[in-house]
Design a protein around this motif. Sequence first.
Motif, mmCIF file in Angstrom:
data_model
loop_
_atom_site.group_PDB
_atom_site.id
_atom_site.type_symbol
_atom_site.label_atom_id
_atom_site.label_comp_id
_atom_site.label_asym_id
_atom_site.label_seq_id
_atom_site.Cartn_x
_atom_site.Cartn_y
_atom_site.Cartn_z
ATOM 1 N N ASP A 24 15.154 -14.122 11.262
ATOM 2 C CA ASP A 24 14.731 -15.334 10.420
ATOM 3 C C ASP A 24 13.808 -14.531 9.369
ATOM 4 O OD1 ASP A 24 15.576 -17.150 11.791
ATOM 5 O OD2 ASP A 24 13.664 -17.418 13.318
ATOM 6 N N PRO A 74 28.709 -19.105 -0.437
ATOM 7 C CA PRO A 74 29.148 -20.479 -0.377
ATOM 8 C C PRO A 74 29.375 -21.203 -1.684
ATOM 9 C CG PRO A 74 26.913 -20.172 -0.012
ATOM 10 C CD PRO A 74 27.285 -18.755 0.050
ATOM 11 N N ASP A 76 28.379 -23.659 -2.896
ATOM 12 C CA ASP A 76 27.218 -24.614 -3.631
ATOM 13 C C ASP A 76 26.297 -23.588 -3.993
ATOM 14 O OD1 ASP A 76 26.287 -23.634 -0.948
ATOM 15 O OD2 ASP A 76 25.197 -25.682 -0.741
ATOM 16 N N ASP A 199 20.970 -14.935 2.341
ATOM 17 C CA ASP A 199 21.638 -15.911 2.867
ATOM 18 C C ASP A 199 20.790 -17.126 3.541
ATOM 19 O OD1 ASP A 199 24.345 -14.878 2.213
ATOM 20 O OD2 ASP A 199 24.304 -13.866 4.425
ATOM 21 N N GLU A 200 19.599 -16.532 4.190
ATOM 22 C CA GLU A 200 18.718 -17.437 4.848
ATOM 23 C C GLU A 200 17.862 -18.263 3.478
ATOM 24 O OE1 GLU A 200 16.188 -16.116 8.060
ATOM 25 O OE2 GLU A 200 17.409 -14.461 8.340
ATOM 26 N N ILE A 202 19.143 -18.904 0.712
ATOM 27 C CA ILE A 202 20.082 -20.027 0.258
ATOM 28 C C ILE A 202 20.075 -21.130 1.119
ATOM 29 C CG2 ILE A 202 22.748 -20.568 -0.111
ATOM 30 C CD1 ILE A 202 22.841 -17.411 -1.363
ATOM 31 N N ALA A 203 19.989 -20.937 2.383
ATOM 32 C CA ALA A 203 20.097 -22.101 3.300
ATOM 33 C C ALA A 203 18.847 -23.009 3.089
ATOM 34 C CB ALA A 203 20.291 -21.573 4.592
ATOM 35 N N LYS A 204 17.737 -22.172 3.049
ATOM 36 C CA LYS A 204 16.379 -22.895 3.048
ATOM 37 C C LYS A 204 16.532 -23.570 1.601
ATOM 38 C CE LYS A 204 11.450 -21.666 2.648
ATOM 39 N NZ LYS A 204 11.122 -22.460 3.847
ATOM 40 N N ARG A 206 19.088 -24.969 -0.044
ATOM 41 C CA ARG A 206 19.913 -26.016 0.184
ATOM 42 C C ARG A 206 19.401 -27.175 0.996
ATOM 43 N NH1 ARG A 206 23.414 -23.528 3.246
ATOM 44 N NH2 ARG A 206 24.743 -22.711 1.608
ATOM 45 N N ALA A 207 18.647 -26.753 2.133
ATOM 46 C CA ALA A 207 18.145 -27.984 2.753
ATOM 47 C C ALA A 207 16.993 -28.571 2.085
ATOM 48 C CB ALA A 207 17.389 -27.313 4.112
ATOM 49 N N ALA A 214 13.953 -26.944 6.402
ATOM 50 C CA ALA A 214 14.727 -25.847 6.559
ATOM 51 C C ALA A 214 14.644 -25.500 8.121
ATOM 52 C CB ALA A 214 14.527 -24.558 5.752
#
Length: 216
Positions: A24, A74, A76, A199-200, A202-204, A206-207, A214
């Motif tokens: 993380d 990704p 997005d 990557d993390e 980007i996911a954060k 996105r959420a 996230a």
Amino acid sequence: MFARALTLFVAAVFSVSSLAASGDAFEGHDYARVKNPQAVATGKKVEVLEFFWYRCPHCFQLEPSLAKWIKALPKDAQIRRVPAVFREDWMPGAKLYYTLEQMGLLERLHAKVFDAYHLQNLDLNDPAVLGKWIAKQGVDRKKFESTYKSFSTQSKATQGARLAMTYGITGVPAFIVDGKYMTSVGMTGSEARLFEVLDELIAKARAERAGKKAAP
């Protein structure tokens, strides 16, 4: 007293290291929040800004891995490269980048510019050297030089320089994710970890865009 303090210090360091290595992204270690978050230019896509300098050896070293990572982004998410300008002698590289961008030549020549500086020891800051080099790449030299000297190119380079200042960038390569989070190899400790953190983040982002918390 000293022994107890030392024990607490070691425990704290171990705790931080464990969090950073757990997979993380750890705020304050792997990344930092931008003090003045900025609006992005990628619309609905999560923006990833890369601040770089063509003559930076660390940027040159990172480029192959970064190019590979970008291909797997990704749908997005979108990368935006921004040549930083910390000194006057950085401006020619910024203008070179934006000239290639406007002429649709980045995909073909971006990596070759790095090679020219670092492997061939060419001083592309010298207009004469740059002109000869660009002609060897099969590019119309007159059109290139006209674009390079244009107001549009100068304006883009200046805006990029201001953006780096706005985000408080002090070294390259550095990355900003969605106008909120800053990271770099210096923060993550390795190239491999950098891409994991990106990557993390980007996911954060996105959420957060979806109004969700996230995942921890």
